[in-house]
Design a protein around this motif. Structure first.
Motif, PDB file in Angstrom:
ATOM      1  N   PRO A   8       0.824  -1.202   0.000  1.00  0.00           N
ATOM      2  CA  PRO A   8       0.000   0.000   0.000  1.00  0.00           C
ATOM      3  C   PRO A   8       0.859   1.252   0.000  1.00  0.00           C
ATOM      4  CG  PRO A   8       0.159  -0.895   2.203  1.00  0.00           C
ATOM      5  CD  PRO A   8       0.930  -1.827   1.311  1.00  0.00           C
ATOM      6  N   ASP A   9       0.224   2.353  -0.292  1.00  0.00           N
ATOM      7  CA  ASP A   9       0.939   3.623  -0.294  1.00  0.00           C
ATOM      8  C   ASP A   9       1.264   4.088   1.120  1.00  0.00           C
ATOM      9  OD1 ASP A   9      -1.148   4.747  -3.014  1.00  0.00           O
ATOM     10  OD2 ASP A   9       0.799   3.734  -3.059  1.00  0.00           O
ATOM     11  N   ARG A  10       0.486   3.638   2.079  1.00  0.00           N
ATOM     12  CA  ARG A  10       0.655   4.134   3.445  1.00  0.00           C
ATOM     13  C   ARG A  10       0.532   2.967   4.410  1.00  0.00           C
ATOM     14  NH1 ARG A  10      -3.219   6.042   7.203  1.00  0.00           N
ATOM     15  NH2 ARG A  10      -4.840   5.753   5.649  1.00  0.00           N
ATOM     16  N   VAL A  11       1.484   2.837   5.321  1.00  0.00           N
ATOM     17  CA  VAL A  11       1.440   1.775   6.312  1.00  0.00           C
ATOM     18  C   VAL A  11       0.831   2.321   7.596  1.00  0.00           C
ATOM     19  CG1 VAL A  11       2.782   0.160   7.691  1.00  0.00           C
ATOM     20  CG2 VAL A  11       3.417   0.588   5.320  1.00  0.00           C
ATOM     21  N   ARG A  12      -0.217   1.669   8.050  1.00  0.00           N
ATOM     22  CA  ARG A  12      -0.923   2.138   9.237  1.00  0.00           C
ATOM     23  C   ARG A  12      -0.633   1.226  10.431  1.00  0.00           C
ATOM     24  NH1 ARG A  12      -6.878   2.296   6.828  1.00  0.00           N
ATOM     25  NH2 ARG A  12      -6.038   0.573   5.604  1.00  0.00           N
ATOM     26  N   VAL A  48      -7.412  -4.655  14.624  1.00  0.00           N
ATOM     27  CA  VAL A  48      -7.342  -4.190  16.018  1.00  0.00           C
ATOM     28  C   VAL A  48      -6.465  -5.144  16.827  1.00  0.00           C
ATOM     29  CG1 VAL A  48      -8.675  -3.647  18.092  1.00  0.00           C
ATOM     30  CG2 VAL A  48      -9.648  -3.192  15.818  1.00  0.00           C
ATOM     31  N   ARG A  49      -5.536  -4.574  17.579  1.00  0.00           N
ATOM     32  CA  ARG A  49      -4.641  -5.365  18.408  1.00  0.00           C
ATOM     33  C   ARG A  49      -5.278  -5.626  19.770  1.00  0.00           C
ATOM     34  NH1 ARG A  49      -0.315  -2.466  17.713  1.00  0.00           N
ATOM     35  NH2 ARG A  49      -0.814  -1.073  19.451  1.00  0.00           N
ATOM     36  N   ILE A  50      -5.221  -6.892  20.219  1.00  0.00           N
ATOM     37  CA  ILE A  50      -5.691  -7.260  21.553  1.00  0.00           C
ATOM     38  C   ILE A  50      -4.594  -8.079  22.233  1.00  0.00           C
ATOM     39  CG2 ILE A  50      -8.120  -7.265  20.849  1.00  0.00           C
ATOM     40  CD1 ILE A  50      -8.007 -10.336  20.857  1.00  0.00           C
ATOM     41  N   ARG A  51      -4.772  -8.333  23.517  1.00  0.00           N
ATOM     42  CA  ARG A  51      -3.852  -9.200  24.250  1.00  0.00           C
ATOM     43  C   ARG A  51      -4.619 -10.371  24.833  1.00  0.00           C
ATOM     44  NH1 ARG A  51      -1.797  -7.695  28.671  1.00  0.00           N
ATOM     45  NH2 ARG A  51      -2.993  -5.796  29.013  1.00  0.00           N
ATOM     46  N   LEU A  52      -4.075 -11.583  24.632  1.00  0.00           N
ATOM     47  CA  LEU A  52      -4.638 -12.804  25.208  1.00  0.00           C
ATOM     48  C   LEU A  52      -3.586 -13.380  26.141  1.00  0.00           C
ATOM     49  CD1 LEU A  52      -6.227 -14.380  21.994  1.00  0.00           C
ATOM     50  CD2 LEU A  52      -7.353 -12.984  23.746  1.00  0.00           C
ATOM     51  N   GLY A  53      -3.749 -13.115  27.438  1.00  0.00           N
ATOM     52  CA  GLY A  53      -2.699 -13.476  28.371  1.00  0.00           C
ATOM     53  C   GLY A  53      -1.429 -12.739  27.998  1.00  0.00           C
ATOM     54  N   TRP A  58      -4.063  -9.973  16.655  1.00  0.00           N
ATOM     55  CA  TRP A  58      -4.668  -8.941  15.811  1.00  0.00           C
ATOM     56  C   TRP A  58      -5.996  -9.468  15.279  1.00  0.00           C
ATOM     57  CZ3 TRP A  58       0.356  -9.685  16.638  1.00  0.00           C
ATOM     58  CH2 TRP A  58       1.193  -8.559  16.826  1.00  0.00           C
ATOM     59  N   VAL A  59      -7.065  -8.703  15.463  1.00  0.00           N
ATOM     60  CA  VAL A  59      -8.396  -9.082  14.985  1.00  0.00           C
ATOM     61  C   VAL A  59      -8.689  -8.304  13.714  1.00  0.00           C
ATOM     62  CG1 VAL A  59     -10.845  -9.243  15.534  1.00  0.00           C
ATOM     63  CG2 VAL A  59      -9.146  -9.493  17.362  1.00  0.00           C
ATOM     64  N   VAL A  60      -9.004  -9.018  12.623  1.00  0.00           N
ATOM     65  CA  VAL A  60      -9.345  -8.385  11.349  1.00  0.00           C
ATOM     66  C   VAL A  60     -10.856  -8.205  11.313  1.00  0.00           C
ATOM     67  CG1 VAL A  60      -9.163  -8.506   8.843  1.00  0.00           C
ATOM     68  CG2 VAL A  60      -7.368  -9.513  10.280  1.00  0.00           C
ATOM     69  N   CYS A  61     -11.290  -6.942  11.197  1.00  0.00           N
ATOM     70  CA  CYS A  61     -12.712  -6.611  11.326  1.00  0.00           C
ATOM     71  C   CYS A  61     -13.394  -6.299  10.001  1.00  0.00           C
ATOM     72  CB  CYS A  61     -12.885  -5.406  12.263  1.00  0.00           C
ATOM     73  SG  CYS A  61     -12.180  -5.631  13.906  1.00  0.00           S
ATOM     74  N   ASP A  62     -12.625  -6.103   8.941  1.00  0.00           N
ATOM     75  CA  ASP A  62     -13.193  -5.721   7.644  1.00  0.00           C
ATOM     76  C   ASP A  62     -13.386  -6.967   6.785  1.00  0.00           C
ATOM     77  OD1 ASP A  62     -13.690  -3.601   5.432  1.00  0.00           O
ATOM     78  OD2 ASP A  62     -12.195  -4.979   4.573  1.00  0.00           O
ATOM     79  N   PRO A  63     -14.586  -7.220   6.233  1.00  0.00           N
ATOM     80  CA  PRO A  63     -14.815  -8.453   5.468  1.00  0.00           C
ATOM     81  C   PRO A  63     -13.935  -8.583   4.244  1.00  0.00           C
ATOM     82  CG  PRO A  63     -16.723  -6.973   5.326  1.00  0.00           C
ATOM     83  CD  PRO A  63     -15.825  -6.430   6.377  1.00  0.00           C
ATOM     84  N   GLY A  64     -13.656  -7.470   3.563  1.00  0.00           N
ATOM     85  CA  GLY A  64     -12.768  -7.547   2.405  1.00  0.00           C
ATOM     86  C   GLY A  64     -11.371  -7.979   2.795  1.00  0.00           C
ATOM     87  N   LEU A  65     -10.851  -7.467   3.915  1.00  0.00           N
ATOM     88  CA  LEU A  65      -9.523  -7.868   4.377  1.00  0.00           C
ATOM     89  C   LEU A  65      -9.515  -9.319   4.843  1.00  0.00           C
ATOM     90  CD1 LEU A  65      -8.297  -4.715   6.353  1.00  0.00           C
ATOM     91  CD2 LEU A  65      -7.885  -5.353   3.958  1.00  0.00           C
ATOM     92  N   LEU A 342      -1.542  -6.002   5.587  1.00  0.00           N
ATOM     93  CA  LEU A 342      -2.916  -6.345   5.246  1.00  0.00           C
ATOM     94  C   LEU A 342      -3.733  -5.059   5.282  1.00  0.00           C
ATOM     95  CD1 LEU A 342      -4.975  -8.618   4.627  1.00  0.00           C
ATOM     96  CD2 LEU A 342      -5.368  -8.801   7.090  1.00  0.00           C
ATOM     97  N   GLY A 343      -4.156  -4.618   4.104  1.00  0.00           N
ATOM     98  CA  GLY A 343      -4.925  -3.387   4.030  1.00  0.00           C
ATOM     99  C   GLY A 343      -4.176  -2.174   4.529  1.00  0.00           C
ATOM    100  N   GLY A 344      -2.851  -2.210   4.401  1.00  0.00           N
ATOM    101  CA  GLY A 344      -2.046  -1.083   4.870  1.00  0.00           C
ATOM    102  C   GLY A 344      -1.611  -1.213   6.311  1.00  0.00           C
ATOM    103  N   TYR A 345      -1.973  -2.316   6.973  1.00  0.00           N
ATOM    104  CA  TYR A 345      -1.576  -2.536   8.362  1.00  0.00           C
ATOM    105  C   TYR A 345      -0.373  -3.475   8.388  1.00  0.00           C
ATOM    106  CZ  TYR A 345      -6.089  -0.518   9.630  1.00  0.00           C
ATOM    107  OH  TYR A 345      -7.161   0.318   9.773  1.00  0.00           O
ATOM    108  N   ARG A 346       0.636  -3.116   9.158  1.00  0.00           N
ATOM    109  CA  ARG A 346       1.845  -3.922   9.259  1.00  0.00           C
ATOM    110  C   ARG A 346       1.630  -5.035  10.288  1.00  0.00           C
ATOM    111  NH1 ARG A 346       6.813  -2.231   7.914  1.00  0.00           N
ATOM    112  NH2 ARG A 346       6.278  -0.032   8.223  1.00  0.00           N
TER     113      ARG A 346
END
Length: 467
Positions: A8-12, A48-53, A58-65, A342-346
């Motif tokens: 992508p052009d921009r890394v988020r 979205v980043r979460i912590r499990l213990g 990372w949870v992917v919330c967008d259906p296209g991604l 993924l979708g501009g996310y590292r």
């Protein structure tokens, strides 16, 4: 060289979920209120980043991604806490094996789920559905979840073992699976191995159920080796063990495949069926339309035949809408095999990536009024669930790892719903049922309903000859 996704052009930077607690992170929220926690995450980003213990995920919330991730199985391979735990049970079966081994395992079982073979199983699906509801009595309370598990156990036993799973061993199988699916969720969400090595009653029950399940499968395989070859999935796997095609399976691989098919074929479809009847009990208008279609299509027959499946359109829509609203497979994980975007996310190599069909199915951007049970979403010409990059309805995943038995499961659920609806109306004795609490699968664990007869055709009558 394989490239996962175009740069992508921009890394988020992924957003972060609020509300984590020391040591456990977001595991408590995911365990205690998962159906509220997951749909809250898209407000914090598409990833979205979460912590499990002690672990990050990372949870992917967008259906296209999510679709892009599921298609790229080399970069986003089966892995993470869920599959780590499933491998302890299933080994390297079709569901849990890595990308490199998947195609071979899939090719072994795929012939059992062709459209022609699925149509040929319609009669046995109807017979098993009749067997679980023919002895119901008007006004008596029925554990519909247990009935659904009996039904799906009977169907998968006949598919895998040609009916050699007798009543006692079928009961053992159901009881083991019930313990295993309860134990898998907590082992996935709290990936701290030391907790599950403690000799607690729950840990002992889980390990005992795993041992009994493996012993049962080993017993069935040993009996078949001593007996007459049969044209079923066990026969196919044992033929592959002989290595006639130069790619012999080991005895352990045969067992892994069988346990995988048992767990996937029994539990998920049973949870779908239990959810269908819970939703019908809460939505009498949908139930009325379903009964009208079943009566019109089946006429004086007690169960569907292959020619009926295409005509049970509204019944299939009811099943599809149930899979949207209450997907049995509600949470899955993947593991990145390299640094990627993924979708501009590292995302770093070795990242645990989660996606939730429940989250995707409850987004208003894909499904207007997502909490409503509306089978008409799936009428011909409707565009329910279409999202940028792919379909937001993902009860069977997508890409090369899509469930090999998705057509079989849909046919089984449609036949079972039609058979029960042909003979019974199921009522809740205690008012609205509401949504279930998930384990490793989502569905009512003990759904008690009261059957009311709605036909003069005897439930035990033999089905009519094929069309």
């Amino acid at each position: 060289m394989h490239e996962a996704l175009p740069a992508p052009d921009r890394v988020r930077t992924p957003g972060s979920a609020p509300g984590g607690v020391p040591f456990f992170g977001h595991a408590i929220a995911l365990l205690s209120r998962p159906l509220d926690f997951l749909p809250s995450l898209p407000a914090h980003g598409d990833v979205v980043r979460i912590r499990l213990g002690p672990r990050r995920a990372w949870v992917v919330c967008d259906p296209g991604l999510v679709h892009r991730m599921l298609v790229d199985t080399r970069t986003f391979d089966k892995g993470g806490p869920l599959y780590d735990r499933l491998r302890e049970l299933m080994g390297d079966g079709l569901v849990t094996c890595g990308h490199a081994d998947h195609r071979r395992r899939r090719e072994l079982v795929r012939p059992a789920f062709t459209p022609a073979r699925v149509a040929g199983c319609t009669a046995l699906m109807g017979e098993e559905a009749l067997s679980v509801c023919r002895d119901w009595r008007p006004g008596e309370r029925v554990d519909v979840t247990a009935a659904a598990l009996s039904l799906t156990t009977g169907v998968i036993a006949r598919l895998l073992f040609s009916g050699s799973l007798d009543a006692a061993r079928a009961a053992t199988l159901r009881s083991c699976l019930a313990v295993v699916v309860r134990g898998l969720l907590v082992r996935t969400v709290v990936p701290v191995d030391a907790l599950f090595r403690l000799p607690t009653p729950g840990n002992r029950r889980y390990l005992r159920a795993v041992r009994r399940l493996r012993a049962l499968v080993d017993e069935l395989v040993a009996e078949r080796r001593r007996g007459t070859p049969r044209d079923d999935l066990l026969g196919t796997l044992l033929a592959a063990e002989d290595g006639a095609d130069g790619r012999a399976l080991t005895g352990r691989e045969v067992r892994d495949q069988l346990i995988t098919l048992l767990l996937a074929g029994v539990e998920s479809t049973a949870m779908c069926l239990a959810s269908v009847f819970a939703l019908l009990a809460d939505h009498p208008e949908v139930e009325r339309r379903l009964h009208e279609e079943v009566d019109a299509v089946l006429a004086d027959r007690t169960a569907p035949e292959p020619g009926h499946l295409a005509r049970l359109d509204y019944t299939r829509r009811v099943v599809t809408e149930t899979l949207r609203l209450r997907p049995p497979g509600w949470l899955f994980t993947r593991l990145t095999t390299r640094d990627t975007e993924l979708g501009g996310y590292r995302l770093p190599r070795g990242a645990t990536v989660l996606y939730s069909p429940y989250l995707l199915h409850h987004q208003a951007t894909s499904f207007p009024d997502p909490e409503r049970f509306r089978p008409e979403r799936w009428a011909p010409g409707r565009t329910a669930g279409r999202a940028a990059g792919g379909d937001a309805l993902l009860p069977f995943a997508a890409g090369s790892r899509k469930c090999v038995a998705d057509t079989f499961a849909m046919a089984e659920a449609t036949v079972a719903v039609a058979v029960v609806a042909r003979h019974w109306r199921l009522r809740s004795p205690s008012g609205p049922i509401g949504r279930p609490r998930p384990a490793v699968t989502l569905g009512p664990r003990s759904l008690v309903l009261v059957p009311e007869p709605r036909t003069r055709v005897p439930v035990g009558a033999r089905p009519s000859p094929a069309l």
